[in-house]
Design an enzyme around this catalytic site. Structure first.
Site, PDB file in Angstrom:
ATOM      1  N   LYS A 166       0.838  -1.204   0.000  1.00  0.00           N
ATOM      2  CA  LYS A 166       0.000   0.000   0.000  1.00  0.00           C
ATOM      3  C   LYS A 166       0.875   1.257   0.000  1.00  0.00           C
ATOM      4  O   LYS A 166       0.662   2.171  -0.800  1.00  0.00           O
ATOM      5  CB  LYS A 166      -0.893   0.012   1.245  1.00  0.00           C
ATOM      6  CG  LYS A 166      -1.598   1.333   1.470  1.00  0.00           C
ATOM      7  CD  LYS A 166      -2.517   1.322   2.676  1.00  0.00           C
ATOM      8  CE  LYS A 166      -1.840   1.732   3.970  1.00  0.00           C
ATOM      9  NZ  LYS A 166      -1.537   3.170   4.077  1.00  0.00           N
ATOM     10  N   ARG A 169      -4.225  10.916   3.989  1.00  0.00           N
ATOM     11  CA  ARG A 169      -3.109  11.814   4.170  1.00  0.00           C
ATOM     12  C   ARG A 169      -2.019  11.629   3.112  1.00  0.00           C
ATOM     13  O   ARG A 169      -1.333  12.577   2.719  1.00  0.00           O
ATOM     14  CB  ARG A 169      -2.519  11.570   5.559  1.00  0.00           C
ATOM     15  CG  ARG A 169      -1.450  12.527   5.926  1.00  0.00           C
ATOM     16  CD  ARG A 169      -0.671  12.066   7.127  1.00  0.00           C
ATOM     17  NE  ARG A 169       0.723  12.436   6.923  1.00  0.00           N
ATOM     18  CZ  ARG A 169       1.199  13.621   7.206  1.00  0.00           C
ATOM     19  NH1 ARG A 169       0.448  14.540   7.729  1.00  0.00           N
ATOM     20  NH2 ARG A 169       2.474  13.900   6.957  1.00  0.00           N
ATOM     21  N   ASP A 173      -5.056   9.377   8.983  1.00  0.00           N
ATOM     22  CA  ASP A 173      -5.254   8.512  10.142  1.00  0.00           C
ATOM     23  C   ASP A 173      -5.396   9.332  11.399  1.00  0.00           C
ATOM     24  O   ASP A 173      -4.827  10.402  11.548  1.00  0.00           O
ATOM     25  CB  ASP A 173      -4.079   7.546  10.288  1.00  0.00           C
ATOM     26  CG  ASP A 173      -4.272   6.320   9.429  1.00  0.00           C
ATOM     27  OD1 ASP A 173      -5.434   6.009   9.123  1.00  0.00           O
ATOM     28  OD2 ASP A 173      -3.267   5.696   9.078  1.00  0.00           O
TER      29      ASP A 173
HETATM   30  C1  UD1 Z   1       4.511   6.858   6.299  1.00  0.00           C
HETATM   31  C2  UD1 Z   1       3.532   5.696   6.195  1.00  0.00           C
HETATM   32  C3  UD1 Z   1       3.043   5.284   7.573  1.00  0.00           C
HETATM   33  C4  UD1 Z   1       4.222   4.985   8.475  1.00  0.00           C
HETATM   34  C5  UD1 Z   1       5.176   6.181   8.493  1.00  0.00           C
HETATM   35  C6  UD1 Z   1       6.433   5.947   9.289  1.00  0.00           C
HETATM   36  C7  UD1 Z   1       2.437   6.002   4.078  1.00  0.00           C
HETATM   37  C8  UD1 Z   1       1.175   6.296   3.359  1.00  0.00           C
HETATM   38  N1  UD1 Z   1       2.393   6.082   5.403  1.00  0.00           N
HETATM   39  O1  UD1 Z   1       3.792   7.975   6.827  1.00  0.00           O
HETATM   40  O2  UD1 Z   1       2.230   4.115   7.439  1.00  0.00           O
HETATM   41  O3  UD1 Z   1       3.741   4.769   9.781  1.00  0.00           O
HETATM   42  O4  UD1 Z   1       5.578   6.491   7.140  1.00  0.00           O
HETATM   43  O5  UD1 Z   1       7.128   4.835   8.815  1.00  0.00           O
HETATM   44  O6  UD1 Z   1       3.447   5.680   3.484  1.00  0.00           O
HETATM   45  N2  UD1 Z   1       6.828  14.680  10.601  1.00  0.00           N
HETATM   46  C9  UD1 Z   1       6.963  16.010  10.907  1.00  0.00           C
HETATM   47  N3  UD1 Z   1       7.038  16.904   9.877  1.00  0.00           N
HETATM   48  C10 UD1 Z   1       6.976  16.513   8.580  1.00  0.00           C
HETATM   49  C11 UD1 Z   1       6.833  15.148   8.274  1.00  0.00           C
HETATM   50  C12 UD1 Z   1       6.767  14.247   9.322  1.00  0.00           C
HETATM   51  O7  UD1 Z   1       7.021  16.394  12.063  1.00  0.00           O
HETATM   52  O8  UD1 Z   1       7.058  17.375   7.693  1.00  0.00           O
HETATM   53  C13 UD1 Z   1       6.757  13.687  11.718  1.00  0.00           C
HETATM   54  C14 UD1 Z   1       5.431  12.988  11.755  1.00  0.00           C
HETATM   55  O9  UD1 Z   1       4.470  13.730  12.454  1.00  0.00           O
HETATM   56  C15 UD1 Z   1       5.789  11.717  12.462  1.00  0.00           C
HETATM   57  C16 UD1 Z   1       7.187  11.399  11.928  1.00  0.00           C
HETATM   58  O10 UD1 Z   1       7.684  12.646  11.461  1.00  0.00           O
HETATM   59  O11 UD1 Z   1       5.866  11.928  13.848  1.00  0.00           O
HETATM   60  C17 UD1 Z   1       7.234  10.357  10.834  1.00  0.00           C
HETATM   61  O12 UD1 Z   1       6.445  10.760   9.745  1.00  0.00           O
HETATM   62  P1  UD1 Z   1       6.714  10.268   8.241  1.00  0.00           P
HETATM   63  O13 UD1 Z   1       7.910   9.390   8.194  1.00  0.00           O
HETATM   64  O14 UD1 Z   1       6.678  11.468   7.374  1.00  0.00           O
HETATM   65  O15 UD1 Z   1       5.444   9.365   7.965  1.00  0.00           O
HETATM   66  P2  UD1 Z   1       4.425   9.431   6.773  1.00  0.00           P
HETATM   67  O16 UD1 Z   1       5.135   9.612   5.478  1.00  0.00           O
HETATM   68  O17 UD1 Z   1       3.345  10.379   7.113  1.00  0.00           O
END
Ligand code: UD1
Length: 409
Positions: free
Chosen positions: A17, A88, A112
């Site tokens: 996914k 998202r 989520d």
């Molecule tokens: C992706 C996955 C999700 C997985 C996550 C971590 C998808 C659709 N989702 O989510 O299932 O749990 O990776 O492996 O692929 N953050 C910030 N600022 C930002 C970006 C992120 O503070 O600009 C924080 C987030 O709030 C979170 C952490 O960084 O606490 C990790 O986020 P990120 O790795 O970006 O996860 P996603 O890409 O949203």
């Protein structure tokens, strides 16, 4: 559903996914016909299809697990709130649209239900490449005359930020270096996809990725990597219910740390000719688990560990290091008789021999699947409501569990 086990047989693991959604977005970078294979039949793929369709692309399921995406020259570079709010991951169209024509208007994401999920790193990284942002009325508008390669150091190896930067950088002038990049297998898959399109990328899947921008890219035919989270879900199901199952198509090399942990808990997991073989006998031993960016234990596996520990022998501490508020399903497990206490980002789980079936509510995709897994070790009937969350990320979850002997509809 009712408590069941041991589980016996073979389960097919679908495409990932978290990869396919990004590859679909990446198709917006250039015109032409893209073919994606090994695409799971899940609701999130439908939402991303709706998003691409709303922009003017044509998305069709040409065969069971094959998606054909036709992108013409009349793409409207806007992601509307109604769709972004449902998923998202839609935010990754930002980088793709900027690469396509230097402009994007994207609703601010929902997604989520676990704590705030900011996109500040996506924005700071793209700004470094020359993108200007305005925000108004719940939308961000991004524009640039030229994307210009530079060095970006991510504060945290964010999966989404790495993906947005990658997609933008393939069309930037000069070289972009992403330092502290996310290393997830899904990032490596996106890099493979972009490289096949004609991008010049070195280091995908490592913490330093170098992208040399190119002028021309072309559509491709690509097979999505297997879903390591779906595979992990069925490993946990065997952990809870016992038995011996083969996960057809799963890749052990994407799940090293998980397999090691499950080994410590007393499970046997090893690569087989067509995937992964797993066996569990009796109650598992409790372990401590901490979630970390890849190659650490994925945060998406955490609810499965909590479910396994709820019926393991001993006490395990589960620590969440990525997201706040990802323990909401714990209350539901407690209603099923689990002994779990949470404190900040830790959960202390004291194993019990059995749980007790109860009506519970699925708060999101993975937690929903974890409640189903826990119910395998519960006496009596469990009814998981809001189970539609599960269909966002799993193809025929109940059917697959049934095929290995679980009593679930
Ligand atoms: C992706 C996955 C999700 C997985 C996550 C971590 C998808 C659709 N989702 O989510 O299932 O749990 O990776 O492996 O692929 N953050 C910030 N600022 C930002 C970006 C992120 O503070 O600009 C924080 C987030 O709030 C979170 C952490 O960084 O606490 C990790 O986020 P990120 O790795 O970006 O996860 P996603 O890409 O949203």
């Amino acid at each position: 559903m009712r408590g069941s086990g041991p589980l016996e047989g073979t389960v097919a693991i679908e495409g990932a996914k978290n990869s396919v959604l990004k590859l679909m977005a990446a198709s917006l970078i250039c015109d032409g016909r893209f073919v994606l294979r090994n695409v799971p039949r899940i609701v999130d793929v439908e939402i991303m299809s709706d998003l691409l369709t709303s922009m003017g692309a044509t998305v069709r399921r040409t065969e069971d697990h094959v998606l054909t995406i036709d992108v013409g020259d009349d793409i409207t570079p806007e992601a509307p709130y109604e769709l972004v709010e449902r998923m998202r991951a839609s935010i990754v169209v930002l980088g793709a649209l900027l690469a396509r024509n230097g402009y994007a208007r994207v609703a601010l994401p929902g997604g989520d239900n676990f704590g705030p999920r900011p996109i500040d790193m996506h924005i700071a990284g793209l700004e470094a490449l020359g993108v200007r942002f305005d925000a108004a009325h719940g939308y961000i508008e991004a524009r640039c005359d030229n994307l210009v390669g530079t060095r970006v150091v991510l504060e945290f190896p964010s999966v989404g930020a790495t993906e947005n930067l990658l997609m933008a950088a393939v069309r930037a002038k000069g070289t972009t270096t992403i330092d502290n990049a996310a290393r997830e297998p899904e990032i490596a898959d996106l890099c493979a996809f972009l490289t096949r399109m004609g991008a010049r990328i070195v280091g995908g899947g490592t913490s330093t990725i170098e992208i040399e921008g190119v002028d021309e890219l072309a559509p491709v035919d690509h097979t999505v990597i297997p879903d390591r989270i779906e595979a992990g879900t069925f490993l946990a199901a065997v952990g809870v219910a016992g038995g011996e199952v083969t996960l057809q198509g799963a890749r052990a090399d994407h799940m090293d740390m998980l397999i090691r942990k499950l080994g410590e808990m007393g499970m046997r997991v090893s690569p087989s000719s067509d995937g992964l073989w797993v066996q569990a006998k009796g109650r598992l031993d409790a372990v401590d688990v901490s979630t970390l960016p890849y190659p650490g234990i994925a945060t998406d596996y955490k609810p499965f560990f909590v479910a396994m520990l709820a019926v393991a022998e001993g006490v395990g501490i589960v620590t969440e290091n990525l997201f706040s508020g990802r323990f909401r399903y714990v209350d539901e497990l407690v209603r099923m008789g689990a002994d779990i206490r949470t404190e900040g980002h830790h959960a202390v789980v004291r194993g019990r021999p059995r749980l007790s079936g109860a009506p519970v509510r699925a708060p999101d995709i993975r937690a929903g699947a974890a409640l189903v897994i826990a119910a395998l070790a519960a006496d009596g009937e469990t009814v998981v409501s809001d189970a539609s969350h599960i269909a966002r990320g799993y193809e025929d979850f109940a059917g697959k569990l049934r095929s290995v002997g679980a009593d679930v509809t």
